[in-house]
Write an enzyme that holds these catalytic residues in place. Structure first.
Site, short mmCIF file in Angstrom:
data_model
loop_
_atom_site.label_atom_id
_atom_site.label_comp_id
_atom_site.label_asym_id
_atom_site.label_seq_id
_atom_site.Cartn_x
_atom_site.Cartn_y
_atom_site.Cartn_z
N ARG A 55 -15.58 0.50 13.40
CA ARG A 55 -15.46 0.26 14.83
C ARG A 55 -16.33 1.25 15.61
O ARG A 55 -16.59 2.34 15.14
CB ARG A 55 -14.01 0.42 15.28
CG ARG A 55 -13.04 -0.64 14.79
CD ARG A 55 -11.63 -0.33 15.27
NE ARG A 55 -11.59 -0.21 16.72
CZ ARG A 55 -11.42 0.93 17.38
NH1 ARG A 55 -11.28 2.07 16.73
NH2 ARG A 55 -11.39 0.95 18.70
N LYS A 209 -9.90 -6.53 15.71
CA LYS A 209 -9.24 -5.58 16.59
C LYS A 209 -9.38 -5.97 18.06
O LYS A 209 -8.54 -5.58 18.88
CB LYS A 209 -9.78 -4.18 16.33
CG LYS A 209 -9.33 -3.59 15.00
CD LYS A 209 -7.80 -3.56 14.85
CE LYS A 209 -7.36 -2.84 13.59
NZ LYS A 209 -5.88 -2.90 13.40
N HIS A 228 1.72 -2.35 15.88
CA HIS A 228 0.74 -2.09 14.83
C HIS A 228 1.53 -1.67 13.61
O HIS A 228 1.85 -0.49 13.44
CB HIS A 228 -0.22 -0.99 15.29
CG HIS A 228 -1.41 -0.83 14.42
ND1 HIS A 228 -2.14 0.33 14.35
CD2 HIS A 228 -2.03 -1.70 13.57
CE1 HIS A 228 -3.15 0.19 13.50
NE2 HIS A 228 -3.10 -1.04 13.03
N SER A 246 -3.23 5.89 9.05
CA SER A 246 -3.88 5.94 7.74
C SER A 246 -3.42 7.16 6.94
O SER A 246 -3.33 8.27 7.48
CB SER A 246 -5.39 5.99 7.93
OG SER A 246 -6.06 6.07 6.70
N LYS A 250 1.81 3.46 4.35
CA LYS A 250 2.30 2.18 4.88
C LYS A 250 2.05 1.03 3.91
O LYS A 250 2.94 0.22 3.63
CB LYS A 250 1.64 1.90 6.23
CG LYS A 250 2.08 0.62 6.90
CD LYS A 250 1.75 0.64 8.39
CE LYS A 250 0.26 0.67 8.63
NZ LYS A 250 -0.33 -0.64 8.86
N THR A 251 0.83 0.96 3.38
CA THR A 251 0.49 -0.13 2.46
C THR A 251 1.32 -0.04 1.19
O THR A 251 1.87 -1.05 0.71
CB THR A 251 -1.01 -0.08 2.11
OG1 THR A 251 -1.78 -0.20 3.30
CG2 THR A 251 -1.38 -1.20 1.16
N ASP A 265 -0.29 -5.62 9.16
CA ASP A 265 -0.95 -4.84 10.21
C ASP A 265 -0.53 -5.16 11.64
O ASP A 265 -0.46 -4.25 12.45
CB ASP A 265 -2.47 -5.05 10.09
CG ASP A 265 -3.26 -3.96 10.78
OD1 ASP A 265 -2.92 -2.78 10.63
OD2 ASP A 265 -4.23 -4.29 11.48
N ARG A 336 -14.24 -2.42 3.17
CA ARG A 336 -13.09 -3.26 3.49
C ARG A 336 -13.16 -4.60 2.76
O ARG A 336 -14.22 -5.02 2.31
CB ARG A 336 -13.06 -3.54 4.99
CG ARG A 336 -12.81 -2.32 5.86
CD ARG A 336 -11.35 -2.08 6.05
NE ARG A 336 -11.07 -0.91 6.87
CZ ARG A 336 -9.87 -0.62 7.34
NH1 ARG A 336 -8.85 -1.42 7.08
NH2 ARG A 336 -9.67 0.47 8.04
#
Length: 549
Positions: A55, A209, A228, A246, A250-251, A265, A336
């Site tokens: 981004r 996003k 989020h 990050s 979480k994942t 997400d 990604r």
């Protein structure tokens, strides 16, 4: 003329406009146009210029208009305004770029699994690969789309990823680069005229996003809380949300063999319950280990004919024979993959569930001073939601030699444009109305900070998460240790977890060093709160729970 009407008029004049192509044909065009190559699994691999490997926050802007500007927190460094006349200039230039293209691709999809607020989104782009991405990430238009509050209020995105703006034309109008020239890329949103434009940013996450930010603006106006987060559902139909930046786990923690994944997400919480916004996942692939994250790895690397595959690897090292090296970070740390949710094994196909019984705020505290699990009341939850705390580690970024506190409001600051009191109030109201319990889970360090202590054992963290999910951490007699520095309630016992690790001070050999580290972090909380929310009138009942107050 409105930007969207202008765009539709121009599309009618163009010779090769492909509208809602079959997925297999989109993939074929992306390959035949040399926008990507086919890797060993049949997935597509593509690369972007160095300035588009992630981004571009400083080029991401919001049109400032009289009718919406009062809703947006312009004091947030992530909400950058652009004059409507400059936006119109950019849109006109994007249309000129569009007219030069051999092919144009149009997809009609929606954002949101709940048909009551599914937002129709029309993506117009000059590349087939970006259309495949939109097909991966945005949802098919449901048959009952007329139920949606957004029916007839489509959002349109014009995406010209490989064109560049004229630096001289925009000198003084867009951000200035280090060399003194104007930026030649932009990711701009016009909430009022319901359109966006991307020029010069080939990073596919810019498209994803943008639409997340759009939802995060529109939904609070309807009393819907955008989040989020990842979400999953237990076998009894109980849903849970996991929020974390990050590196917080979480994942890993949302991938539970006993719970079906709704999404990883983006979600919304309305009167019906929880609903995923997306049709797919956009997973970070650097250093991915097929043993530790087999579902994500298999989603990308399962063998299939390329026309039926369609997972997209972006900026990953792929060799001429099609083999992939996920440990090679020479292109970027931000490699990604996008793929449909259906490529995962343990999912709930509807991507919807009832009201969450449990919410987990995840942090990775590298100072080693936060407890591994805390029970939060409504006001505490609103405070930690506002703060969105975790740590950056030494060695992860140039110039960081010791842990640094990071605060990202609502665990997603760049994508939350609305005034902060609105998001926090919605969380508190929904917690109270639906009897939802929030916990703070620290997956960071114990026995000392980074470099001295060690990271919490994942086995113990999973037991704490399980205890939170089954409700066994709630004490009828409020039988908790109270952390007076961080204003947290710590359970005295968690099944399967040693009692001594639940209170951070107990794990430090040097108690004075612990006290110094705890107060240092608390002071950073207080400073961040005053800077971001000191003039927002959020209320003393929330403020009193801020560490350092």
């Amino acid at each position: 003329m409105e930007p969207t009407k202008k765009l539709l008029n121009e599309l009618e004049k163009l010779p090769n406009v492909h509208v809602d192509m079959r997925r297999s044909d989109m993939i074929s065009q992306a390959v035949n146009n040399h926008e990507c190559i086919v890797c060993e699994s049949g997935a597509l691999a593509t690369w972007s210029r160095p300035e588009s490997t992630g981004r571009s926050p400083k080029d991401t802007v919001i049109v400032k208009r009289a009718c919406s500007e009062k809703n947006i927190d312009w004091t947030s460094p992530n909400n950058l305004p652009i004059d409507e006349k400059v936006f119109d200039m950019v849109y006109e230039d994007a249309l000129k770029f569009l007219k030069t293209k051999k092919n144009v691709y149009v997809t009609h999809r929606v954002v949101g699994a709940d048909p009551d607020y599914a937002l129709p989104v029309t993506t117009v782009t000059s590349t087939a690969i970006h259309s495949v991405f939109a097909d991966n990430m945005f949802r098919p238009v449901p048959k009952n789309i007329k139920r949606s509050v957004f029916y007839g209020k489509d959002f349109t995105v014009l995406c010209m990823p490989y064109d560049k703006l004229d630096k001289k034309k925009y000198d003084g109008l867009l951000r200035r680069m280090p060399d003194g020239t104007s930026s030649d890329m932009i990711v701009a949103m016009d909430f009022d005229r319901r359109c966006g434009v991307i020029v010069g940013s080939a990073y596919m996450g810019s498209l994803k996003k943008m639409m997340f930010t759009v939802m995060n603006y529109y939904l609070p106006l309807l009393g819907i809380l955008p989040l989020h987060c990842s979400a999953n559902e237990g076998k009894k139909g109980d849903s849970a949300l996991l929020l974390g930046l990050s590196g917080t786990g979480k994942t890993t923690l949302s991938a539970d063999p006993n719970r079906a994944l709704l999404g990883d997400d983006e979600h919304g919480w309305n009167d019906n319950g929880i609903a995923n916004f997306e049709n797919g996942c956009f997973a970070k692939m650097i250093d991915i280990n097929p043993k530790k994250e087999p579902d994500i790895y298999d989603a990308v690397m399962h063998p299939a004919p390329y026309r039926r595959h369609g997972a997209i690897l972006e900026n990953t090292m792929v060799y001429p024979n099609g083999t992939v090296d996920y440990y090679d970070n020479r292109l970027t740390e931000n490699s990604r993959a996008s793929y449909p949710l259906t490529f995962l094994k343990n999912i709930k196909k509807s991507s919807t569930s009832g009201h969450p019984t449990t919410i987990l705020f995840l942090t990775a505290d590298a100072y080693g001073v936060l407890p591994p699990v805390s029970v939060l009341n409504k006001e505490q939850a609103m405070l930690w939601f506002l703060m969105g705390y975790t740590s950056k580690l030494a060695g992860t970024e140039t110039g960081i030699v010791e842990p640094q506190a990071t605060f990202s409001r609502f665990f997603g600051a760049p994508f939350m444009p609305f005034n902060p009191d609105v998001y926090s109030r919605l969380l508190g109201e929904k917690m109270e109305k639906h009897n939802t319990q929030v916990y703070l889970i620290n997956t960071g360090w114990t026995g000392g900070g980074y470099g001295v202590g060690k990271r919490f054992d994942l086995v113990y963290t999973r037991k704490m998460v399980d205890a939170a999910l089954n409700g066994s951490l709630i004490s009828k007699n409020n039988d908790y240790y109270v952390d007076k520095v961080f204003h947290l309630n710590i359970p005295k016992h968690v099944k399967g977890v040693p009692d001594d690790i639940l209170v951070p001070e107990n794990t430090w050999a040097d108690k004075k060093a612990y006290a110094a580290a705890a107060h240092k972090l608390a002071e950073q909380f207080a400073a961040s709160y005053r800077k971001s929310y000191g003039d927002k009138n959020l209320g003393k009942d929330i403020e009193k729970y801020c560490p350092g107050f």
